[in-house]
Write a protein that holds these residues in place. Structure first.
Motif: not given
Length: 320
Positions: A67-68, A73-77, A234-236, A242-245
Motif C-alpha cells: 500500500f505504501t 507512486i500514484e501520488l508522485a505521478l 483513491v487516497f492519492a 489540495s496539492m494543486y492549490f
C-alpha cells in the motif's frame, strides 16, 4: 462477506471526506488559500497514514508495504496532473474562486473512472497473465518518452473531446458563477447551455483519463491485490485538489521531478518484465528505490535551479 464490508466501509469513509470537503469546508465559492490547502493536505495524508497502519496491523507487513509503495507512486505521478491543470486553468482564464469546484467534481469523476480501469486491469491480468509484460513494455516506453520530451504543453483547441462537445452541446459565451450549466437565449429560444466551466471540467476529466493509462499499470507492478490498488489510488487522488492549490505557485521550480517520474516509470516497467525470468524485486527494495529517485529529483531541483534563457535580453541590450 468480510471483503464486502471492507469495500463498503472504505467507500463510506471516502464519501464522508468528500461530503465534508464540498458540503462543509467549501460550500460557497471562494479562493482557496495556501493555508487551507495545507490543512486539508495534512488531513488526507494523516487519514491515509492511519489506513496504512491498519493495513499493516490487519493484513501484515507485505500488504502494508505494498500500500505504501502504491500510494507513493500514484501520488508522485499525480504531480504531472498539477502541471496540466495549471495550464488548462490559464488557457480558459478560470477565476480562482471557481477552480475548487472544477477540481472537486473532476476528482469525483476520476475516482469512478479509476475504479472501472482498475477492475478491467485486474481482470485482464487474471485472465491473460502475459498482459503484465505488455504493461511493463508500455511503462518503459512512456518513461523514455517522458524523459526525452520538452516542457509540457497543452493545446485544448486540438483536443478531440473538446471539438465534439462544441459540436453537440450548446455553449454559453461567458461564465455564470460556478455553474456548469445556465439558461440563456440560444438563437430565438431560451435554452439550457453549458458554461465554459463545464468545458474545463471535461478537459480535467480527459486529462486524468490519459494519466490513468500510465498510473494504473504502474501500481500493478507493486501489488495485484485489487483492494490495495484501489485504496492507494483513491487516497492519492483525494489529495490532488489540495496539492494543486498548495503547489501551483511553485511547481515549476521542481524541473527535475519530471525526469524522476520517467525513471520511476521505467523502473516499474523493468520490474514487470523481469518477472518472466522469475526475478522478483522485494517490495521493501522497490519502495526504497522509488522514494530515493523521487527525493533525489526534488533535491536536485532545489540545489540546481533551472537557468532562464537570457540570450534574448542580452542581444537586445547589445543592439541598442
Amino acid at each position: 462477506m468480510a471483503q464486502v464490508w471492507l469495500w463498503v466501509g472504505f467507500s463510506v469513509l471516502i464519501l464522508g471526506m468528500l461530503a465534508i470537503d464540498l458540503g462543509v469546508l467549501n460550500r460557497h465559492s471562494h479562493v482557496t488559500t495556501v493555508k487551507q490547502a495545507a490543512r486539508w493536505s495534512v488531513v488526507v495524508i494523516l487519514v491515509a497514514a492511519a489506513f496504512n497502519a491498519w493495513i499493516f496491523y490487519a493484513r501484515g507487513t507485505q500488504a502494508g508495504l505494498e500500500f505504501t509503495a502504491g500510494y507513493l507512486i500514484e501520488l508522485a505521478l499525480s504531480v504531472d496532473n498539477i502541471f496540466v491543470f495549471l495550464l488548462i486553468f490559464r488557457y480558459f482564464k478560470v477565476p480562482a474562486a471557481f477552480q475548487h469546484r472544477v477540481l472537486f467534481w473532476g476528482i469525483f469523476g476520476a475516482l469512478i473512472m479509476r475504479g472501472m480501469m482498475i477492475a478491467a486491469g485486474w481482470l485482464l491480468i487474471e485472465r491473460f497473465h502475459w498482459i503484465i509484460y505488455v504493461f511493463g513494455a508500455f511503462l518503459i516506453f512512456t518513461g523514455i518518452k517522458m524523459a526525452r520530451s520538452d516542457d509540457l504543453e497543452v493545446h485544448p483547441e486540438h483536443n478531440p473531446v473538446l471539438k465534439l462537445i462544441r459540436k453537440v452541446v450548446p455553449l454559453a459565451p461567458n461564465y455564470d458563477g460556478q455553474r456548469f450549466f445556465t439558461r440563456a437565449f440560444w438563437g430565438t429560444r431560451h435554452r439550457r447551455l453549458a458554461t465554459p466551466l463545464f468545458v474545463v471540467l471535461v478537459m480535467v476529466e480527459t486529462t486524468d483519463l490519459v494519466f490513468a493509462i500510465d498510473s494504473i499499470p504502474a501500481i500493478f507492478a507493486v501489488t495485484r491485490d485489487p483492494f490495495l490498488v484501489f485504496t492507494s489510488n483513491v487516497f492519492a487522488i483525494l489529495g490532488l485538489r489540495s496539492m494543486y492549490f498548495l503547489l501551483a505557485g511553485v511547481i515549476e521550480k521542481f524541473h527535475y521531478l519530471k525526469l524522476g517520474l520517467a525513471v520511476v516509470l521505467s523502473f516499474v516497467g523493468v520490474k514487470m518484465l523481469i518477472t518472466y525470468f522469475h526475478i522478483d524485486v522485494p517490495i521493501g527494495a522497490s519502495l526504497g528505490i522509488v522514494a530515493g529517485i523521487l527525493s533525489l529529483s526534488v533535491v536536485a531541483s532545489l540545489v540546481f535551479p533551472e537557468q532562464k534563457d537570457t540570450n534574448a535580453s542580452t542581444d537586445d541590450s547589445s543592439g541598442d
